[in-house]
Design an enzyme around this catalytic site. Structure first.
Site, short mmCIF file in Angstrom:
data_model
loop_
_atom_site.label_atom_id
_atom_site.label_comp_id
_atom_site.label_asym_id
_atom_site.label_seq_id
_atom_site.Cartn_x
_atom_site.Cartn_y
_atom_site.Cartn_z
N LYS A 119 0.82 -1.21 0.00
CA LYS A 119 0.00 0.00 0.00
C LYS A 119 0.85 1.26 0.00
O LYS A 119 0.49 2.26 -0.60
CB LYS A 119 -0.93 0.03 1.22
CG LYS A 119 -2.14 -0.86 1.09
CD LYS A 119 -3.20 -0.44 2.10
CE LYS A 119 -4.42 -1.35 2.04
NZ LYS A 119 -5.42 -0.98 3.06
N LYS A 202 -7.17 -9.68 -8.00
CA LYS A 202 -8.33 -9.80 -7.13
C LYS A 202 -9.42 -8.80 -7.54
O LYS A 202 -9.10 -7.66 -7.90
CB LYS A 202 -7.86 -9.50 -5.70
CG LYS A 202 -8.79 -9.96 -4.61
CD LYS A 202 -8.13 -9.81 -3.24
CE LYS A 202 -9.18 -9.82 -2.15
NZ LYS A 202 -8.63 -9.69 -0.81
N LYS A 205 -12.89 -3.15 -5.10
CA LYS A 205 -13.75 -1.96 -5.17
C LYS A 205 -12.97 -0.74 -5.63
O LYS A 205 -13.55 0.27 -6.00
CB LYS A 205 -14.43 -1.71 -3.82
CG LYS A 205 -13.52 -1.70 -2.61
CD LYS A 205 -14.34 -1.82 -1.32
CE LYS A 205 -13.48 -2.25 -0.14
NZ LYS A 205 -14.29 -2.77 0.97
#
Ligand code: TRP
Length: 339
Positions: A119, A202, A205
């Site tokens: 991240k 994956k 969203k």
């Protein structure tokens, strides 16, 4: 390792950092419902808004996404009568225990977390301190309930190992047997839902392409259209799971079928082996619409009455605090904090 007996209790959480996808449903929520209905656990399910703000969230979006996630949980079968359903920031003991754990966990442990490295990327000096400390808050979420079982995706395994390390170090440093050393419950392969545009990524969203995912709020037409357009390869479907090995896009669609229908991949292939995608996709679209459209409808009904959602969450927070307040009080006492 533990001599103390802990009540079988499940805890899990999802970040309200965007809309809810089929990946959240098949990878997490469906199993939360099963564990709730199995009857052998107390179940606590959480919208982790404190985790969400480790990266920037527009306040209006955060509030909307938190309520929508709650609606998604309930519409999928999580019953506020059977489970404790909470928003993390409404149960202050999570953050209070996280502070203690910030003082137990070591910098080096956090620096090894692959999710943080992913991240933060090259930007590690410029991300929030909260993002770095994220796993300590996650450990607090779990341990403030003395939870014994934590159903999560494979990508959370390292965080659960860290939760074990924190429990062990706390128990050792203070000479107690207070926090349980938990077992992760990692999802089966069939429930890892991948992007409809790229079967090696994956379903997310945060993917810029809306066609890459099925949102739990999508209507029947949108669901069918996205499945019809999903990336595939030119070959027919195999009749056994082994035939999907190097075909990530094909495997993803078959996995989605298996998970939606609650059957094994081999059983799906017994039915559809030999079919071309042109024939298979409309069948999958029908199944997806049959299973998902009622959930979307129920979510819309719940979202039309946000005050009712807030009431359910306030009730959940009250129930949760009956568990968390005594555990925090005992923790403070162990640490030597004067009341
Ligand atoms: N980190 C988890 C995720 O991104 C969400 C989460 C926060 C969680 N606290 C938790 C999951 C506690 C399980 C238990 O998926």
């Amino acid at each position: 390792m533990s001599e103390q007996q802990f009540t079988p209790r499940v805890f899990s959480g999802i970040q309200p950092s965007g809309g809810l996808t089929l990946g959240n449903y098949l990878g997490a929520i469906k199993r939360f419902v099963d564990m709730q209905n199995e009857g052998s656990f107390e179940t606590v399910y959480c919208m982790v808004d404190l985790h969400a703000i480790t990266t920037w969230q527009d306040p209006k979006d955060l509030a909307h996404n938190t309520r929508e996630l709650a609606a998604g949980f309930i519409a999928s079968g999580i019953s506020p009568e059977k489970s404790i359903l909470i928003n993390q920031s409404q149960v202050p003991e999570h953050a209070q225990l996280a502070w203690i754990f910030n003082c137990v966990a070591r910098m080096g442990w956090m620096q090894r977390m692959t999710q943080f490295k992913d991240k933060a990327g090259k930007n590690a000096q410029n991300v929030s301190l909260g993002l770095f400390g994220y796993p300590a808050l996650m450990a607090a979420d779990i341990l403030i309930y003395h939870a014994t079982h934590v159903p999560v995706g494979d990508d959370q395994k390292q965080h659960l190992e860290l939760t074990r390390d924190i429990a062990i170090k706390f128990n050792h440093d203070f000479g107690v047997d207070f926090f349980p050393v938990i077992e992760p419950v990692i999802e089966g392969a069939a429930t890892r839902v991948m992007s409809l545009r790229d079967g090696t990524k994956k379903m997310s969203k945060s993917d810029p392409s809306d066609a890459s995912r099925i949102n739990m709020t999508d209507d029947a037409d949108t669901i069918a259209k996205k499945i019809r357009k999903a990336k595939t390869d030119p070959d027919a479907l195999p009749s056994e799971a082994a035939g999907l090995e190097d075909r990530p896009d094909a495997r993803n669609l078959v996995n989605i079928w298996a998970a939606l229908a609650d059957i094994s991949v081999d059983d799906v292939l017994k039915e559809v082996g030999g079919l071309q995608f042109g024939a298979f996709k409309p069948m999958l679209a029908d199944l997806a619409v049959e299973k998902l459209a009622p959930i979307a409808g129920e979510m819309a009904r719940l979202m039309a009455d946000p005050a009712e959602i807030d009431r359910i969450l306030a009730h959940g927070a009250g129930q949760a605090r009956e568990i968390t307040a005594p555990i925090l009080a005992k923790t403070y006492e162990i640490v030597g904090m004067v009341k």
